[in-house]
Write a protein that holds these residues in place. Structure first.
Motif, mmCIF file in Angstrom:
data_model
loop_
_atom_site.group_PDB
_atom_site.id
_atom_site.type_symbol
_atom_site.label_atom_id
_atom_site.label_comp_id
_atom_site.label_asym_id
_atom_site.label_seq_id
_atom_site.Cartn_x
_atom_site.Cartn_y
_atom_site.Cartn_z
ATOM 1 N N UNK A 1 -26.022 15.315 -33.014
ATOM 2 C CA UNK A 1 -25.402 14.009 -33.350
ATOM 3 C C UNK A 1 -25.814 12.909 -32.097
ATOM 4 N N UNK A 2 -25.597 11.607 -32.536
ATOM 5 C CA UNK A 2 -26.091 10.625 -31.722
ATOM 6 C C UNK A 2 -24.811 9.668 -31.581
ATOM 7 N N UNK A 3 -24.298 9.166 -30.253
ATOM 8 C CA UNK A 3 -23.521 8.074 -29.919
ATOM 9 C C UNK A 3 -24.080 6.829 -29.795
ATOM 10 N N UNK A 4 -23.884 6.018 -30.267
ATOM 11 C CA UNK A 4 -24.465 4.596 -30.078
ATOM 12 C C UNK A 4 -23.329 3.543 -30.475
ATOM 13 N N UNK A 5 -23.909 2.189 -30.438
ATOM 14 C CA UNK A 5 -23.124 1.155 -30.806
ATOM 15 C C UNK A 5 -22.982 0.730 -32.128
ATOM 16 N N UNK A 6 -22.190 0.183 -32.518
ATOM 17 C CA UNK A 6 -22.044 -0.040 -34.200
ATOM 18 C C UNK A 6 -22.847 -1.088 -34.594
ATOM 19 N N UNK A 7 -23.370 -1.133 -35.443
ATOM 20 C CA UNK A 7 -24.476 -1.889 -36.012
ATOM 21 C C UNK A 7 -23.998 -2.469 -37.241
ATOM 22 N N UNK A 8 -23.319 -1.994 -38.386
ATOM 23 C CA UNK A 8 -23.195 -2.372 -39.532
ATOM 24 C C UNK A 8 -21.853 -2.567 -39.774
ATOM 25 N N UNK A 9 -21.261 -3.403 -40.551
ATOM 26 C CA UNK A 9 -19.928 -3.669 -41.123
ATOM 27 C C UNK A 9 -19.256 -2.577 -41.636
ATOM 28 N N UNK A 10 -20.175 -1.556 -42.362
ATOM 29 C CA UNK A 10 -19.558 -0.575 -43.002
ATOM 30 C C UNK A 10 -19.049 0.469 -41.637
ATOM 31 N N UNK B 1 -19.805 7.882 -33.109
ATOM 32 C CA UNK B 1 -20.718 9.213 -32.915
ATOM 33 C C UNK B 1 -21.133 9.399 -34.487
ATOM 34 N N UNK B 2 -22.304 9.751 -34.788
ATOM 35 C CA UNK B 2 -22.931 9.893 -35.941
ATOM 36 C C UNK B 2 -23.723 11.182 -36.146
ATOM 37 N N UNK B 3 -23.765 11.738 -37.340
ATOM 38 C CA UNK B 3 -24.579 12.807 -37.398
ATOM 39 C C UNK B 3 -26.145 12.387 -37.526
ATOM 40 N N UNK B 4 -26.958 13.312 -36.770
ATOM 41 C CA UNK B 4 -28.616 12.681 -36.578
ATOM 42 C C UNK B 4 -28.926 12.715 -37.957
ATOM 43 N N UNK B 5 -29.747 11.487 -38.161
ATOM 44 C CA UNK B 5 -30.774 11.306 -39.631
ATOM 45 C C UNK B 5 -31.992 11.194 -39.182
ATOM 46 N N UNK B 6 -32.776 11.969 -39.803
ATOM 47 C CA UNK B 6 -34.330 11.846 -40.035
ATOM 48 C C UNK B 6 -34.773 10.966 -41.245
ATOM 49 N N UNK B 7 -35.820 10.470 -41.145
ATOM 50 C CA UNK B 7 -36.394 9.671 -42.374
ATOM 51 C C UNK B 7 -36.249 10.160 -43.653
ATOM 52 N N UNK B 8 -36.312 11.435 -43.655
ATOM 53 C CA UNK B 8 -36.098 12.085 -45.134
ATOM 54 C C UNK B 8 -34.848 12.499 -45.635
ATOM 55 N N UNK B 9 -33.733 12.118 -44.594
ATOM 56 C CA UNK B 9 -32.372 12.457 -45.038
ATOM 57 C C UNK B 9 -32.020 11.239 -45.702
ATOM 58 N N UNK B 10 -30.954 11.568 -46.815
ATOM 59 C CA UNK B 10 -30.368 10.467 -47.588
ATOM 60 C C UNK B 10 -28.913 10.641 -47.519
ATOM 61 N N UNK B 11 -28.245 10.018 -46.335
ATOM 62 C CA UNK B 11 -26.827 10.140 -45.983
ATOM 63 C C UNK B 11 -26.253 8.890 -45.985
ATOM 64 N N UNK B 12 -25.059 8.456 -46.272
ATOM 65 C CA UNK B 12 -24.568 7.146 -46.224
ATOM 66 C C UNK B 12 -23.566 7.207 -44.996
#
Length: 290
Positions: free
Chosen positions: A95-104, A159-170
């Motif tokens: 996982x990664x915790x970070x600031x909110x970026x998108x309206x979604x 907090x979000x699931x980690x995402x690599x360049x090859x991952x396609x997760x919304x």
């Protein structure tokens, strides 16, 4: 150690309910937390906001904000971790915790807050409709609050699931937790928020560094016991410290032992002298010096 509901009392700016099942307090339509296969994320139709009478989310009139409602893309993919540009982030496990970026992301945060608000009230009539209305109001309140240059500075963390360049997760399927850290100042004469002191002239604020205040901490049931809440808290402490704060406060319900243990593990201690001020609200005030 997160075996309980994770949430804290909401920010005083938004004036929502209490809680933490690790802090915010405490509306059949669709639930944000799917019960299938332990998936804690919402389905597309749950969050899309369709205008129908069968329990889908009602539309919000455009006049609820001065600007037109944002064009939310519920199929927007999460940005790969190595492409994220933000001031605050913390990587832990998968996982990664970070600031909110998108309206979604703000929208998912609003839905999580609605879920938390009504989590322990499953028998309420039309609970899913009430959740939808609550989430929409919370979304616009969040947008106004974090866009404003006046008043206290607030940082919304996810907090979000980690995402690599090859991952396609919304984005909708990525967010697994949220909290808010706001920067405030005590009134002159106060040693903790809400202390009963002689009213200062013109509501003057105390000089010196302000303090951080944690609120709206929530992790869905299916994502608990993974260190998500504690790592979001550690990131919130970094935010507070970088903004000049030397202490951080949080309110926790006096019966929420799990929440008290979580904060105690991080280093928070109950402010004993604040007990008489919080008796009516049944809360403890906890503080961590940083």
């Amino acid at each position: 150690m997160e075996t309980m509901t994770i949430f804290t009392n909401p920010s005083s700016t938004l004036r929502r309910s209490p809680a933490l099942t690790v802090g915010f307090r405490p509306p059949p339509m669709l639930s944000i937390c799917s019960k299938k296969n332990g998936d804690s994320t919402a389905s597309f139709d749950e969050l899309k906001g369709l205008n129908s009478s069968n329990g889908a989310l009602p539309r919000v009139p455009e006049n609820q904000t001065s600007a037109s409602p944002p064009d939310l893309r519920f199929d927007r993919l999460q940005i790969p971790d190595d492409e994220v540009e933000c001031q605050y982030n913390r990587v832990f496990g998968n996982f990664v915790a970070r600031e909110v970026i998108f309206n979604e992301e703000y929208w998912v945060v609003a839905r999580l807050r609605a879920e938390c608000h009504w989590e322990n009230q499953p028998d309420v009539c039309n609970v899913q409709y009430l959740k939808a209305v609550f989430a929409q109001k919370e979304f616009y309140a969040l947008k106004r609050q974090h866009a404003s240059k006046l008043g206290e500075k607030c940082t919304c963390i996810v907090a979000m699931r980690s995402n690599q360049s090859s991952d396609k997760i919304t984005i909708l399927k990525s967010v697994v937790g949220t909290l808010e850290i706001s920067m405030r100042r005590l009134f002159s004469g106060e040693t903790f928020p809400g202390e009963i002191v002689k009213p200062p002239p013109f509501g003057s604020r105390a000089p010196g560094p302000g303090y951080g205040y944690v609120s709206n901490l929530y992790v869905p049931k299916s994502s608990r016991r993974r260190g998500i809440a504690s790592n979001m808290l550690l990131l919130a402490l970094e935010v507070a410290k970088s903004n000049g704060a030397n202490e951080v406060f949080v309110h926790v319900h006096k019966d929420n032992i799990a929440a008290q243990q979580l904060y105690g593990k991080i280093g928070f201690q109950i402010v004993e002298e604040a007990g008489h001020c919080l008796l009516v609200d049944h809360n403890y005030l906890m503080r961590l010096k940083i």
